[in-house]
Scaffold this active site. Sequence first.
Site, PDB file in Angstrom:
ATOM      1  N   LYS A  25      76.361 -66.411 -70.448  1.00  0.00           N
ATOM      2  CA  LYS A  25      76.685 -66.762 -71.717  1.00  0.00           C
ATOM      3  C   LYS A  25      77.339 -65.717 -72.521  1.00  0.00           C
ATOM      4  O   LYS A  25      78.028 -66.284 -73.820  1.00  0.00           O
ATOM      5  CB  LYS A  25      75.283 -66.838 -72.308  1.00  0.00           C
ATOM      6  CG  LYS A  25      74.329 -68.084 -71.857  1.00  0.00           C
ATOM      7  CD  LYS A  25      73.300 -68.399 -72.724  1.00  0.00           C
ATOM      8  CE  LYS A  25      72.713 -69.819 -72.314  1.00  0.00           C
ATOM      9  NZ  LYS A  25      71.859 -69.644 -71.090  1.00  0.00           N
TER      10      LYS A  25
ATOM     11  N   GLU B 191      71.187 -70.457 -82.174  1.00  0.00           N
ATOM     12  CA  GLU B 191      70.053 -71.193 -81.875  1.00  0.00           C
ATOM     13  C   GLU B 191      69.685 -70.529 -80.207  1.00  0.00           C
ATOM     14  O   GLU B 191      70.588 -70.117 -79.813  1.00  0.00           O
ATOM     15  CB  GLU B 191      69.756 -72.503 -81.508  1.00  0.00           C
ATOM     16  CG  GLU B 191      70.358 -73.377 -80.299  1.00  0.00           C
ATOM     17  CD  GLU B 191      71.988 -73.038 -80.164  1.00  0.00           C
ATOM     18  OE1 GLU B 191      72.743 -72.839 -81.121  1.00  0.00           O
ATOM     19  OE2 GLU B 191      72.345 -72.927 -78.741  1.00  0.00           O
TER      20      GLU B 191
ATOM     21  N   SER C 193      74.589 -67.674 -62.220  1.00  0.00           N
ATOM     22  CA  SER C 193      74.684 -67.679 -63.527  1.00  0.00           C
ATOM     23  C   SER C 193      74.232 -66.654 -64.253  1.00  0.00           C
ATOM     24  O   SER C 193      74.628 -66.054 -65.148  1.00  0.00           O
ATOM     25  CB  SER C 193      74.425 -68.997 -64.301  1.00  0.00           C
ATOM     26  OG  SER C 193      73.043 -69.488 -63.932  1.00  0.00           O
TER      27      SER C 193
HETATM   28  C1  LIG Z   1      71.073 -70.674 -70.465  1.00  0.00           C
HETATM   29  C2  LIG Z   1      71.505 -70.466 -69.100  1.00  0.00           C
HETATM   30  C3  LIG Z   1      71.768 -71.639 -68.201  1.00  0.00           C
HETATM   31  C4  LIG Z   1      71.699 -72.991 -68.890  1.00  0.00           C
HETATM   32  O1  LIG Z   1      72.963 -73.073 -69.591  1.00  0.00           O
HETATM   33  P1  LIG Z   1      74.237 -73.965 -68.974  1.00  0.00           P
HETATM   34  O2  LIG Z   1      74.955 -74.099 -70.475  1.00  0.00           O
HETATM   35  O3  LIG Z   1      73.939 -75.092 -68.341  1.00  0.00           O
HETATM   36  O4  LIG Z   1      74.882 -72.970 -68.454  1.00  0.00           O
HETATM   37  C5  LIG Z   1      71.978 -71.319 -66.950  1.00  0.00           C
HETATM   38  N1  LIG Z   1      71.751 -70.058 -66.358  1.00  0.00           N
HETATM   39  C6  LIG Z   1      71.398 -68.992 -67.087  1.00  0.00           C
HETATM   40  C7  LIG Z   1      71.239 -67.635 -66.379  1.00  0.00           C
HETATM   41  C8  LIG Z   1      71.225 -69.269 -68.392  1.00  0.00           C
HETATM   42  O5  LIG Z   1      71.106 -68.063 -69.211  1.00  0.00           O
END
Ligand SMILES: *Cc1c(COP(=O)(O)O)cnc(C)c1O
Length: 403
Positions: free
Chosen positions: A99, A121, A388
Amino acid sequence: MLAVMSQAATSPLPDARGHFGAFGGMFVPETLMSPLRELADAYDSARRDPAFQLELDALLHDYVGRPTPLYFAERWTRKLGGAKIYLKREDLLHTGAHKINNAIGQILLAKRLGKRRIIAETGAGQHGVATATVCARFGMECVVYMGAVDMERQALNVARMRLMGAEVRAVTAGQATLKEAVNEAMRDWVASVGHTHYIIGSALGSHPFPMIVRDFHRVIGIEARRQILEKEGRLPDLLVACVGGGSNAIGLFHPFLDDAGVRMVGVEAGGDGIIRERHAARFQGGKLGVLQGTMTWLLADADGQIELTHSISAGLDYAAVGPEHAYLRELGRVEYTYATDDETLAAFKELAHCEGIIPALESAHAMAYVSNIAPSLPKDCILIANLSGRGDKDVEQASKHLL
Ligand SMILES: *Cc1c(COP(=O)(O)O)cnc(C)c1O
């Protein structure tokens, strides 16, 4: 240097009015139309400005921690006995998830626009933390809207935001979770847009946000492409990423869209299975509609009322999906599937045991798909899965289910 933005210009979409085919657009109150056009213009000039790119690249390198490794998961690959699995390690970034790629890019845009106040948000608090972080780094006032229920569930992230000087405002309307927090942030923005920039947390909302957020995350795919060519001398066969709003997935996928041989799979939150109000898999039983600025695929009842959603991971627990994903699905370019809470927990544990890596529960949805599919793929098949975020935040919750 990373040359992130210069490669963003290759995509023709969205069109000038923010449409990805039938999806996207600008479904906002009249007062926001001109600020959103101003933002689109500022972004257009920023991405052509070498000084902006240089500042962004330096921050991504020295502050955010890019490039992230592309890691060959050797033991997991051997255990599953099929495709060769690489993990793109976004979990190693500052604040623990992808993020921050978007937050750092957008705060540079806010600075360029002369805004002195930032709002955001947050659901699980990961985007709130990323935003509070970049606001501290740039000395900007920061207000984060968060559902009261989420604040209780994610007390650690509330404390992190406050420690970095952000004001966290509790939202008590409705379910008191992410959707209500977005409504509150929009309400603030309508009244404050003269001096305030809204850093949206995923590839969602009105144009130009889905495009801007995508472009700031493209660095994931640009790096992965270069790294796999270095390691394997060819492009991958399969890309896998979890899909909440869809920002980490579009960031990985987008730089490979023109490579016909690269298959792509997005994994949504299947919750307890595809039972009404017990999941957040918009492409399973969802429909076309408008939510919070954009036309896309979402979960709503026969009257168009947004339904409740459920997922073990707060970051995937949202009723709408980013409009570009709706478009890519319609084109047949990207496939979408889902993983249930149980499959996700099993993958969470498997990756921890096998590789010494604890994934975020969001990312563990992608890992669950990998775990299912890899054994059936040939050994010379190359797969890249987007890790992610890291799972420290989820250990307590997961332990309740696993122990
Ligand atoms: C917020 C988050 C997501 C989901 O958000 P996307 O916009 O779909 O990427 C996925 N993985 C992690 C670690 C997150 O913090």
